[in-house]
Design an enzyme around this catalytic site. Sequence first.
Site, PDB file in Angstrom:
ATOM      1  N   ILE A 158       0.852  -1.197   0.000  1.00 62.08           N
ATOM      2  CA  ILE A 158       0.000   0.000   0.000  1.00 62.08           C
ATOM      3  C   ILE A 158       0.886   1.245   0.000  1.00 62.08           C
ATOM      4  O   ILE A 158       0.743   2.128  -0.849  1.00 62.08           O
ATOM      5  CB  ILE A 158      -0.959  -0.003   1.204  1.00 62.08           C
ATOM      6  N   TYR A 159       1.813   1.306   0.951  1.00 60.47           N
ATOM      7  CA  TYR A 159       2.769   2.411   0.989  1.00 60.47           C
ATOM      8  C   TYR A 159       3.600   2.443  -0.286  1.00 60.47           C
ATOM      9  O   TYR A 159       3.790   3.500  -0.907  1.00 60.47           O
ATOM     10  CB  TYR A 159       3.678   2.246   2.205  1.00 60.47           C
ATOM     11  N   GLY A 160       4.108   1.288  -0.706  1.00 61.99           N
ATOM     12  CA  GLY A 160       4.958   1.217  -1.882  1.00 61.99           C
ATOM     13  C   GLY A 160       4.253   1.692  -3.140  1.00 61.99           C
ATOM     14  O   GLY A 160       4.846   2.384  -3.979  1.00 61.99           O
TER      15      GLY A 160
END
Length: 253
Positions: A158-160
Site C-alpha cells: 500500500i505504501y509502496g
Amino acid sequence: MSVTDALALPKSLLVLGGTSEIGLATARRLIARGARTVWLAGRPSPALDRAAEDLRALGADVRTVGFDALDPAAHEAALGKVFAEGPVDLVLLAFGVLGDQAHDEREPLRAVRVAQTNYTGAVCAGLIAASALQSQGHGSLVVLSATAGERARRADFIYGSSKAGLDTFAQGLGDALYGTGVRVMVVRPAFVRTRMTAGRPREPFATTPQAVATAIELGLRRGSETVWVPGVLRLVTAALRHAPRALLRRLPL
C-alpha cells in the site's frame, strides 16, 4: 540551466512537511552551507514551533505556514503565501506516512488515507510548487520517494504503491520542466530510521535522516535527477526489478 546554476546550493528553501526528520536534517545541512531563509510548512503544532526554533538557533530566518497534505484545496493559498514573500530556491517535498499494512488491508479507508497523503496531496503540492518556481524563473523541487516504490512487496504494497505513483509523477514533472530553469530531483532512500519507523524491524541498507540530507546536498551540487540512498541500492533494485515474482515471494522482503 548552466553548470554554475546546477552547482549552486539554495539560499532559501521551503520544506513541505515541516516536522519531517529528513526535511529538518536537510534544512540544518543547507543552513550550514549558507541557506538563510527557511519556511516550514505543516499542520500548526508545538512540534512545528520547536522545529522552527531549533533552526533559528542556527542563524536562519525561519517562518512557518499552515499546510495539510490532506487538504489540497488549501495548498495554493499556503504556497502562495510563501512565494509572495520572495524567491524560493528549493522546495523539498518531504511529507508522507507509512501507514500500517496489516491494519490498512482490513480497513480500506486507512489505506486510502495513505494514498491521499503520499500521492494525491503530493501531486497537488508538487504542481503548485513547480508552477511557482517556473514563474520566478529558477529553483529546484526535491521529491522524497522511496525504494519501496520500485517493486511491490507483500510487506508494504500500500505504501509502496503510493510512492511508485509519486515517483512516476515526479519524473514526468521533471521532463515537463526541462529547459525552464526549474529542475526536479527524485530521492529514493531505503528504510530510514526515524520516529515514524521506530519499533519496526530494521531492513537491509537502512539509513538515517542525516545520510539522506548529505545525499540531497551532493545531488544538488551535481545537478542529479535521481539520488539513491545508499547509492548501492541503484544496483540492488535494478536486480529486483527484473526478478521473477515467484522468486520475490520467497525472499524476506
